[in-house]
Design an enzyme around this catalytic site. Structure first.
Site, PDB file in Angstrom:
ATOM      1  N   GLU A   1      10.184   0.641  11.362  1.00  0.00           N
ATOM      2  CA  GLU A   1      11.005   1.808  11.694  1.00  0.00           C
ATOM      3  C   GLU A   1      10.050   2.939  12.016  1.00  0.00           C
ATOM      4  OE1 GLU A   1      13.547   4.920   9.293  1.00  0.00           O
ATOM      5  OE2 GLU A   1      14.658   3.041   9.476  1.00  0.00           O
TER       6      GLU A   1
ATOM      7  N   LYS B   1       0.845  -1.190   0.000  1.00  0.00           N
ATOM      8  CA  LYS B   1       0.000   0.000   0.000  1.00  0.00           C
ATOM      9  C   LYS B   1       0.883   1.243   0.000  1.00  0.00           C
ATOM     10  CE  LYS B   1      -1.825   2.536   3.244  1.00  0.00           C
ATOM     11  NZ  LYS B   1      -1.898   3.872   2.589  1.00  0.00           N
TER      12      LYS B   1
ATOM     13  N   CYS C   1      12.699  10.428   9.481  1.00  0.00           N
ATOM     14  CA  CYS C   1      12.765   9.747  10.781  1.00  0.00           C
ATOM     15  C   CYS C   1      14.137   9.854  11.425  1.00  0.00           C
ATOM     16  CB  CYS C   1      12.393   8.274  10.615  1.00  0.00           C
ATOM     17  SG  CYS C   1      10.695   7.984  10.114  1.00  0.00           S
TER      18      CYS C   1
ATOM     19  N   GLU D   1       8.772  14.481  19.229  1.00  0.00           N
ATOM     20  CA  GLU D   1       9.225  14.554  17.837  1.00  0.00           C
ATOM     21  C   GLU D   1       8.399  15.588  17.074  1.00  0.00           C
ATOM     22  OE1 GLU D   1      10.150  11.527  14.121  1.00  0.00           O
ATOM     23  OE2 GLU D   1       8.427  11.111  15.415  1.00  0.00           O
TER      24      GLU D   1
END
Length: 527
Positions: free
Chosen positions: A264, A191, A298, A396
């Site tokens: 991750e 996807k 990231c 974050e």
């Protein structure tokens, strides 16, 4: 392959239609239903194309087709699988300009950030194309009784891999994680992210052109809560890159189903400037480590700990280099930073920046939106004097925002770097010996020495991934392929049974074996 387009404009209808035709949505006729997801181009905020809104039934159809194809694909030789990946490598390099155009159209990133994706995808394809046989070939192990026992390790494909890709790196995270899984003999149901599907579709189009059997890979476009969850509920192994919150939800599904899972996730990545660092030499590299891909990465840096001996000089020069970074939309190479991906990203960055300002943090550079450049541009921002009450101190941001803090020693820098729930990437800048000593003390999946993230990411022979809430499992290296396989132990006992020959009863047999154990330990014949 070429397309004609206006700068930053919509994808040509014939090209977009060709890419949509690769999806299961087209096979099931979903594209004719009018239920569409419109794709926005961040440079202008205008629609550049659309894809079908997938359903659970289409995911079911995708797995049906993939499972049938996988049985045939698993019988394909390692050599042939490797050749397909190597041809794909060549096609990626050949069509890099078109690929970068589509990446930029969908993400708003700068040209050099788009090229990072091309480079990493090509390197990954080359690595696994060259090494698939060496990684998967049967390996002999020492049996319990040398010569009499032959033990071999085999690796079997798990079946059908499920992949849910993110929007921030739609090329490399849309296909690079898939390549070792497919090369290991699995089929794939993938996807692409709903905001960046055309990049993934173009990548898989090139993979098909390289010789990948069409039904081995099934693509379903659509929302994560529908298509993504259905993939997680059906696949034999799940690969995900994205937020920690979503990663935990998918991990619960994988755990309940007892399937393998690699993820991750987020990070609050630290960078340490050591006591003897040469600020003039490192400052440009630190800027890249913080603001590549507009900070929407990231592994990008969000917090910096500079030793007191270089702190003032570093803040001054880092702030200036950040302010000098050129922002802009364009397919050329002149812009140092592009746009954020969309309105929600701008709102998130503004929330964190406004909170920091309201709580007394000092703005060294940036700190404001730039609608004059495009709807989602935001200046790269540097703070100092960030108190513990400021949200971005620990949370974050996933945007172009970083703070700098003074530390009195390397020990204090390491303590602060490790004081986090995350552990994805870290960076240390300074003389080699000094920096490596500091790097070895940081608890994160990767640590770059005199580099922000790119060198570790591009070193595909070495594994990378997160600790703690930054994920589980690893990508790249041998493990990056072996995780998509089931290890199988085939052991043959030869000449005499392991319990001994018939003429030797249990008691004397135990005496003989005990003597062999002691002898084996002494001579190291037995491991």
């Amino acid at each position: 392959m070429t397309i004609k387009r206006l700068p930053y404009g919509a994808l040509p209808d014939d090209f977009a239609t060709e890419l949509r035709g690769l999806t299961v949505n087209a096979v099931t006729g979903n594209l004719d239903s009018g239920d569409r997801i419109e794709i926005e181009g961040p440079f202008t905020g205008e629609t550049i194309g659309w894809v079908g809104r997938g359903t659970e039934d289409e995911v079911t159809e995708a797995f049906t087709r993939a499972r049938a194809a996988q049985k045939i694909w698993a019988k394909t030789s390692y050599k042939e699988r490797g050749k397909i990946l190597l041809r794909f490598h060549d096609l990626v390099v050949k069509h890099r300009e078109l690929i970068m155009d589509i990446v930029q159209l969908e993400t708003g990133k700068s040209r050099d950030s788009a090229y990072e994706e091309v480079l990493h995808t090509a390197i990954t394809a080359r690595y696994y194309g060259n090494h698939v046989g060496a990684i998967l070939k049967p390996k002999h192990h020492t049996g319990v009784i040398p010569v009499l026992t032959k033990s071999t390790e085999h690796h079997l494909p798990k079946g059908v891999i499920g992949q849910i890709a993110p929007w921030n790196y739609p090329l490399t995270l849309g296909i690079s994680d898939s390549l070792p899984g497919i090369a290991a003999g699995n089929a794939l149901v993938a996807k692409p992210d709903s905001s960046t599907p055309f990049t993934s579709l173009l990548a898989f189009k090139l993979l098909f052109e390289a010789g990948m059997p069409r039904n081995v890979v099934q693509l379903v476009t659509g929302p994560g809560r529908v298509v993504g969850n259905a993939i997680a509920e059906t696949c034999d192994y799940l690969m995900f890159t994205g937020s920690t919150a979503t990663g935990k939800t998918l991990g619960e599904i994988a755990g309940r189903r007892l399937i393998g899972y690699s993820a991750e996730l987020g990070g609050k990545n630290p960078l340490i400037v050591t006591e003897n660092a040469d600020v003039d030499k490192i400052v440009d590299g630190v800027v890249t480590g913080c603001f590549a891909n507009s900070g929407q990465l990231c592994v990008s840096i969000e917090r910096i700990y500079a030793h007191a001996d270089v702190y003032d000089e570093f803040v001054e020069k880092f702030g200036k280099a950040t302010s000098d970074l050129k922002l802009g939309a364009g397919f050329d190479w002149s812009n140092g930073m592009g746009s954020l991906a969309g309105a929600s990203q701008v709102a998130t960055v503004e929330k964190y920046v406004d909170d920091a300002k309201d709580k007394g943090a000092k703005v060294v550079a940036g700190g404001r939106a730039r609608p004059d450049l495009g709807p989602y541009f935001y200046e790269p921002t540097v703070f100092t004097d960030v108190s513990d009450e400021v949200l971005l101190k620990r949370e974050e941001v996933f945007g172009p925002v970083v703070y700098v803090e003074k530390v009195a020693s390397h020990a204090e820098a390491v303590e602060k770097a490790n004081d986090t729930a995350y552990g994805l990437n870290s960076s240390v800048w300074g003389p080699s010996k000094e920096a490596n000593e500091v790097a070895s003390q940081i608890f994160s999946g990767t640590v770059g020495v005199n580099d922000g993230y790119a060198a570790a990411f591009a070193s595909v022979d070495n594994e990378m991934g997160g600790t703690q809430e930054s994920g589980q499992g690893r990508r790249q290296g041998h493990y990056g392929m072996l995780k998509y396989t089931e290890s199988q132990n085939i052991t043959e006992q030869r000449l005499i049974p392991i319990r001994g020959p018939k003429f030797l009863t249990a008691k004397p047999y135990s005496a003989v074996m005990s003597a062999l154990l002691l002898l084996g330990k002494k001579t190291k014949i037995l491991r």
